[in-house]
Write a protein that holds these residues in place. Structure first.
Motif, PDB file in Angstrom:
ATOM      1  N   LEU A  95      57.656   2.789 -44.713  1.00 51.83           N
ATOM      2  CA  LEU A  95      57.819   3.368 -43.387  1.00 51.83           C
ATOM      3  C   LEU A  95      56.756   4.442 -43.133  1.00 51.83           C
ATOM      4  O   LEU A  95      56.128   4.474 -42.073  1.00 51.83           O
ATOM      5  CB  LEU A  95      59.218   3.962 -43.240  1.00 51.83           C
ATOM      6  N   GLY A  96      56.529   5.295 -44.106  1.00 51.59           N
ATOM      7  CA  GLY A  96      55.505   6.337 -43.956  1.00 51.59           C
ATOM      8  C   GLY A  96      54.109   5.770 -43.847  1.00 51.59           C
ATOM      9  O   GLY A  96      53.290   6.244 -43.051  1.00 51.59           O
ATOM     10  N   ALA A  97      53.816   4.738 -44.635  1.00 51.78           N
ATOM     11  CA  ALA A  97      52.497   4.114 -44.569  1.00 51.78           C
ATOM     12  C   ALA A  97      52.282   3.443 -43.218  1.00 51.78           C
ATOM     13  O   ALA A  97      51.178   3.495 -42.659  1.00 51.78           O
ATOM     14  CB  ALA A  97      52.341   3.102 -45.701  1.00 51.78           C
ATOM     15  N   ALA A  98      53.321   2.826 -42.681  1.00 54.39           N
ATOM     16  CA  ALA A  98      53.196   2.192 -41.369  1.00 54.39           C
ATOM     17  C   ALA A  98      52.926   3.227 -40.281  1.00 54.39           C
ATOM     18  O   ALA A  98      52.123   2.993 -39.374  1.00 54.39           O
ATOM     19  CB  ALA A  98      54.460   1.404 -41.054  1.00 54.39           C
ATOM     20  N   MET A  99      53.589   4.371 -40.376  1.00 60.77           N
ATOM     21  CA  MET A  99      53.365   5.414 -39.367  1.00 60.77           C
ATOM     22  C   MET A  99      51.956   5.994 -39.487  1.00 60.77           C
ATOM     23  O   MET A  99      51.293   6.253 -38.480  1.00 60.77           O
ATOM     24  CB  MET A  99      54.423   6.501 -39.492  1.00 60.77           C
ATOM     25  N   ALA A 100      51.479   6.185 -40.706  1.00 57.25           N
ATOM     26  CA  ALA A 100      50.117   6.698 -40.893  1.00 57.25           C
ATOM     27  C   ALA A 100      49.093   5.682 -40.416  1.00 57.25           C
ATOM     28  O   ALA A 100      48.077   6.040 -39.803  1.00 57.25           O
ATOM     29  CB  ALA A 100      49.888   7.036 -42.367  1.00 57.25           C
ATOM     30  N   GLU A 101      49.348   4.423 -40.672  1.00 56.71           N
ATOM     31  CA  GLU A 101      48.428   3.375 -40.234  1.00 56.71           C
ATOM     32  C   GLU A 101      48.429   3.257 -38.712  1.00 56.71           C
ATOM     33  O   GLU A 101      47.406   2.941 -38.106  1.00 56.71           O
ATOM     34  CB  GLU A 101      48.819   2.042 -40.875  1.00 56.71           C
ATOM     35  N   GLY A 102      49.565   3.538 -38.108  1.00 49.83           N
ATOM     36  CA  GLY A 102      49.632   3.537 -36.647  1.00 49.83           C
ATOM     37  C   GLY A 102      48.713   4.577 -36.032  1.00 49.83           C
ATOM     38  O   GLY A 102      48.057   4.321 -35.014  1.00 49.83           O
ATOM     39  N   THR A 103      48.642   5.752 -36.645  1.00 49.94           N
ATOM     40  CA  THR A 103      47.731   6.771 -36.127  1.00 49.94           C
ATOM     41  C   THR A 103      46.281   6.347 -36.305  1.00 49.94           C
ATOM     42  O   THR A 103      45.441   6.624 -35.442  1.00 49.94           O
ATOM     43  CB  THR A 103      47.958   8.128 -36.809  1.00 49.94           C
ATOM     44  N   ALA A 104      45.980   5.657 -37.392  1.00 50.22           N
ATOM     45  CA  ALA A 104      44.615   5.180 -37.614  1.00 50.22           C
ATOM     46  C   ALA A 104      44.238   4.135 -36.564  1.00 50.22           C
ATOM     47  O   ALA A 104      43.123   4.151 -36.029  1.00 50.22           O
ATOM     48  CB  ALA A 104      44.479   4.603 -39.015  1.00 50.22           C
ATOM     49  N   ILE A 105      45.159   3.236 -36.267  1.00 50.06           N
ATOM     50  CA  ILE A 105      44.886   2.216 -35.253  1.00 50.06           C
ATOM     51  C   ILE A 105      44.717   2.869 -33.882  1.00 50.06           C
ATOM     52  O   ILE A 105      43.852   2.474 -33.099  1.00 50.06           O
ATOM     53  CB  ILE A 105      46.004   1.160 -35.258  1.00 50.06           C
ATOM     54  N   PHE A 106      45.539   3.876 -33.589  1.00 49.08           N
ATOM     55  CA  PHE A 106      45.408   4.593 -32.313  1.00 49.08           C
ATOM     56  C   PHE A 106      44.029   5.240 -32.203  1.00 49.08           C
ATOM     57  O   PHE A 106      43.391   5.186 -31.147  1.00 49.08           O
ATOM     58  CB  PHE A 106      46.509   5.641 -32.198  1.00 49.08           C
ATOM     59  N   GLY A 107      43.554   5.858 -33.272  1.00 51.49           N
ATOM     60  CA  GLY A 107      42.220   6.460 -33.258  1.00 51.49           C
ATOM     61  C   GLY A 107      41.122   5.432 -33.082  1.00 51.49           C
ATOM     62  O   GLY A 107      40.147   5.648 -32.359  1.00 51.49           O
ATOM     63  N   PHE A 108      41.275   4.266 -33.716  1.00 53.74           N
ATOM     64  CA  PHE A 108      40.276   3.201 -33.589  1.00 53.74           C
ATOM     65  C   PHE A 108      40.233   2.666 -32.165  1.00 53.74           C
ATOM     66  O   PHE A 108      39.161   2.465 -31.593  1.00 53.74           O
ATOM     67  CB  PHE A 108      40.595   2.083 -34.581  1.00 53.74           C
ATOM     68  N   VAL A 109      41.402   2.442 -31.576  1.00 52.48           N
ATOM     69  CA  VAL A 109      41.457   1.954 -30.193  1.00 52.48           C
ATOM     70  C   VAL A 109      40.867   2.991 -29.240  1.00 52.48           C
ATOM     71  O   VAL A 109      40.135   2.640 -28.307  1.00 52.48           O
ATOM     72  CB  VAL A 109      42.908   1.578 -29.818  1.00 52.48           C
ATOM     73  N   THR A 110      41.162   4.251 -29.485  1.00 54.31           N
ATOM     74  CA  THR A 110      40.581   5.313 -28.660  1.00 54.31           C
ATOM     75  C   THR A 110      39.055   5.299 -28.752  1.00 54.31           C
ATOM     76  O   THR A 110      38.365   5.429 -27.741  1.00 54.31           O
ATOM     77  CB  THR A 110      41.128   6.686 -29.107  1.00 54.31           C
ATOM     78  N   ALA A 111      38.530   5.118 -29.965  1.00 58.26           N
ATOM     79  CA  ALA A 111      37.081   5.055 -30.147  1.00 58.26           C
ATOM     80  C   ALA A 111      36.490   3.868 -29.398  1.00 58.26           C
ATOM     81  O   ALA A 111      35.437   3.975 -28.760  1.00 58.26           O
ATOM     82  CB  ALA A 111      36.735   4.980 -31.628  1.00 58.26           C
ATOM     83  N   LEU A 112      37.149   2.716 -29.457  1.00 61.31           N
ATOM     84  CA  LEU A 112      36.654   1.538 -28.745  1.00 61.31           C
ATOM     85  C   LEU A 112      36.650   1.768 -27.233  1.00 61.31           C
ATOM     86  O   LEU A 112      35.694   1.385 -26.531  1.00 61.31           O
ATOM     87  CB  LEU A 112      37.496   0.311 -29.080  1.00 61.31           C
ATOM     88  N   ILE A 113      37.706   2.387 -26.735  1.00 61.89           N
ATOM     89  CA  ILE A 113      37.766   2.666 -25.291  1.00 61.89           C
ATOM     90  C   ILE A 113      36.647   3.613 -24.878  1.00 61.89           C
ATOM     91  O   ILE A 113      35.990   3.417 -23.849  1.00 61.89           O
ATOM     92  CB  ILE A 113      39.147   3.233 -24.926  1.00 61.89           C
ATOM     93  N   ILE A 114      36.383   4.623 -25.702  1.00 63.45           N
ATOM     94  CA  ILE A 114      35.322   5.581 -25.382  1.00 63.45           C
ATOM     95  C   ILE A 114      33.963   4.887 -25.380  1.00 63.45           C
ATOM     96  O   ILE A 114      33.142   5.110 -24.485  1.00 63.45           O
ATOM     97  CB  ILE A 114      35.344   6.760 -26.378  1.00 63.45           C
ATOM     98  N   VAL A 115      33.725   4.034 -26.367  1.00 63.02           N
ATOM     99  CA  VAL A 115      32.424   3.380 -26.472  1.00 63.02           C
ATOM    100  C   VAL A 115      32.189   2.416 -25.315  1.00 63.02           C
ATOM    101  O   VAL A 115      31.106   2.393 -24.707  1.00 63.02           O
ATOM    102  CB  VAL A 115      32.284   2.646 -27.823  1.00 63.02           C
ATOM    103  N   PHE A 116      33.192   1.624 -24.978  1.00 70.72           N
ATOM    104  CA  PHE A 116      32.971   0.579 -23.983  1.00 70.72           C
ATOM    105  C   PHE A 116      33.159   1.023 -22.538  1.00 70.72           C
ATOM    106  O   PHE A 116      32.761   0.328 -21.627  1.00 70.72           O
ATOM    107  CB  PHE A 116      33.858  -0.627 -24.292  1.00 70.72           C
ATOM    108  N   THR A 117      33.782   2.173 -22.301  1.00 68.44           N
ATOM    109  CA  THR A 117      33.934   2.639 -20.935  1.00 68.44           C
ATOM    110  C   THR A 117      33.103   3.877 -20.646  1.00 68.44           C
ATOM    111  O   THR A 117      32.860   4.189 -19.481  1.00 68.44           O
ATOM    112  CB  THR A 117      35.410   2.960 -20.607  1.00 68.44           C
ATOM    113  N   GLY A 118      32.739   4.599 -21.673  1.00 68.72           N
ATOM    114  CA  GLY A 118      32.025   5.869 -21.461  1.00 68.72           C
ATOM    115  C   GLY A 118      30.571   5.684 -21.524  1.00 68.72           C
ATOM    116  O   GLY A 118      29.698   6.243 -21.070  1.00 68.72           O
TER     117      GLY A 118
END
Length: 71
Positions: A48-71
């Motif tokens: 459960l803890g690993a899934a929650m930590a991995e969720g934050t990593a995926i959120f950061g990756f998606v945020t980076a992709l959004i910044i790169v492709f829209t900014g």
């Protein structure tokens, strides 16, 4: 230019998640070695803890992709 720097910073969430999962796994394996009868509960809490930590990593990756492709 500033968008690429922001995307690079957002990707660092993956590094933090990796370190956190590694530390948690190490502590869980030590706890299982001390109390093998509690292995099921320790493993479920670890997953459960690993899934929650991995969720934050995926959120950061998606945020980076959004910044790169829209900014």
């Amino acid at each position: 230019m500033i968008g690429l720097i922001a995307a690079g910073i957002a990707v660092f969430t993956g590094i933090g998640a990796g370190i956190g999962i590694g530390i948690a796994t190490g502590h869980a394996s030590e706890a299982i070695a001390r109390q093998p009868e509690a292995a099921g509960k320790i493993n479920s809490t670890l997953l459960l803890g690993a899934a929650m930590a991995e969720g934050t990593a995926i959120f950061g990756f998606v945020t980076a992709l959004i910044i790169v492709f829209t900014g």
